[in-house]
Design a protein around this motif. Structure first.
Motif, mmCIF file in Angstrom:
data_model
loop_
_atom_site.group_PDB
_atom_site.id
_atom_site.type_symbol
_atom_site.label_atom_id
_atom_site.label_comp_id
_atom_site.label_asym_id
_atom_site.label_seq_id
_atom_site.Cartn_x
_atom_site.Cartn_y
_atom_site.Cartn_z
ATOM 1 N N THR A 190 30.711 42.120 48.248
ATOM 2 C CA THR A 190 32.066 42.347 47.756
ATOM 3 C C THR A 190 31.959 43.027 46.386
ATOM 4 N N THR A 191 33.043 43.051 45.636
ATOM 5 C CA THR A 191 33.046 43.677 44.312
ATOM 6 C C THR A 191 33.627 42.700 43.301
ATOM 7 N N VAL A 192 32.965 42.577 42.148
ATOM 8 C CA VAL A 192 33.491 41.771 41.055
ATOM 9 C C VAL A 192 33.443 42.595 39.776
ATOM 10 N N ARG A 193 34.230 42.180 38.791
ATOM 11 C CA ARG A 193 34.217 42.819 37.481
ATOM 12 C C ARG A 193 33.486 41.909 36.507
ATOM 13 N N VAL A 194 32.570 42.486 35.747
ATOM 14 C CA VAL A 194 31.734 41.678 34.859
ATOM 15 C C VAL A 194 31.690 42.286 33.461
ATOM 16 N N GLU B 153 39.310 35.969 45.025
ATOM 17 C CA GLU B 153 39.135 36.371 46.422
ATOM 18 C C GLU B 153 37.693 36.759 46.713
ATOM 19 N N ALA B 154 37.039 37.392 45.746
ATOM 20 C CA ALA B 154 35.635 37.773 45.935
ATOM 21 C C ALA B 154 34.766 36.549 46.135
ATOM 22 N N PHE B 155 34.958 35.525 45.307
ATOM 23 C CA PHE B 155 34.120 34.332 45.431
ATOM 24 C C PHE B 155 34.543 33.458 46.602
ATOM 25 N N ASP B 156 35.797 33.549 47.020
ATOM 26 C CA ASP B 156 36.179 32.909 48.282
ATOM 27 C C ASP B 156 35.381 33.508 49.436
ATOM 28 N N ALA B 157 35.226 34.841 49.407
ATOM 29 C CA ALA B 157 34.488 35.527 50.478
ATOM 30 C C ALA B 157 32.989 35.237 50.406
ATOM 31 N N ILE B 158 32.460 35.114 49.193
ATOM 32 C CA ILE B 158 31.020 34.865 49.027
ATOM 33 C C ILE B 158 30.659 33.457 49.490
ATOM 34 N N ALA C 32 20.099 42.921 48.736
ATOM 35 C CA ALA C 32 19.822 44.326 48.455
ATOM 36 C C ALA C 32 20.871 44.955 47.552
ATOM 37 N N ASP C 33 22.125 44.455 47.594
ATOM 38 C CA ASP C 33 23.180 45.085 46.793
ATOM 39 C C ASP C 33 23.379 44.394 45.440
#
Length: 228
Positions: A174-178, A22-27, A210-211
């Protein structure tokens, strides 16, 4: 997209991809805007292009938008297959690189006992793909890459140098886990999975967001060492 959670190749590992696709769909296409320069990735891709026989099969794991890797390899006449967890990224890749084939799959679908068999490949790329997995899963992913490669097949990968495991970070709105390793530990994990590291490079990169913090990128050029 199939679920790999019951794959017999997993042992006790049950992958948690919650929110990642979902994060990369949004990106979407903003990824290439934030990372417009990809010198290390381009150099590693050129190494593959110069090392492979004409018409070789190449798998691009975590293909993203298809730029620049899948497009460069397809333009060079290789048979390119791309895989990504994000439907939006797969759609963008298909538009950007119509000569290649793309599948929306979890990388775990390609693990031993997984749900998809894409055949064998002369080379595999995984540029900033393994960072999306928890550390416990990365050796299994590397084992899967070895099984996907022909004997002496080539493998180009990159990671961000960081001592973290499944750690949530802000990323392009957004937020991802790495996950990540320090350089020596990454090399140890890769070599332990049956690869010879034939070259490496490092790049300091400041994304145009920036983020998204500046990062140290590690690029490894590898060869599969033994028959599995």
């Amino acid at each position: 997209m199939t679920s790999p959670s019951n794959s017999p190749g997993f042992g006790n590992i049950r992958p948690d991809r919650g929110g990642q696709a979902e994060a990369f769909d949004a990106i979407g296409g903003r990824y290439d805007e934030v990372f417009p320069r990809k010198e290390g990735q381009v150099a590693a891709t050129e190494w593959l292009a110069g090392s492979l026989r004409p018409g070789a099969r190449v798998l691009d794991l975590g293909c993203g938008t298809g730029l620049p890797t899948a497009r460069r390899l397809a333009d060079a006449g290789f048979e390119v297959v791309g895989v990504d967890l994000s439907r939006t990224m797969v759609d963008l890749a298909r538009a950007n690189v119509p000569a290649a084939r793309f599948h929306q799959l979890d990388m775990a679908d390609l693990y031993p006992g997984g749900s998809r068999d894409l055949g064998r490949f002369d080379a595999v790329t995984a540029f900033f793909t393994l960072i999306m997995l928890p550390r416990a899963e990365i050796p299994l992913a590397l084992e899967a890459v070895g099984r996907l490669l022909v004997p002496e097949g080539l493998f180009a990968l990159s990671m961000v140098e960081a001592d973290v495991d499944d750690f949530a970070i802000p990323f392009i709105g957004t937020t991802v886990r790495v996950s990540g390793y320090l350089r020596d530990e990454l090399c140890e994990v890769v070599e332990g999975a049956g690869f010879e590291i034939v070259g490496e490079s490092f790049t300091s990169y400041a994304p145009a967001s920036a983020d998204t913090k500046p990062e140290e990128q590690i690029f490894l050029r590898c060869r599969r060492k033994w028959e599995r």
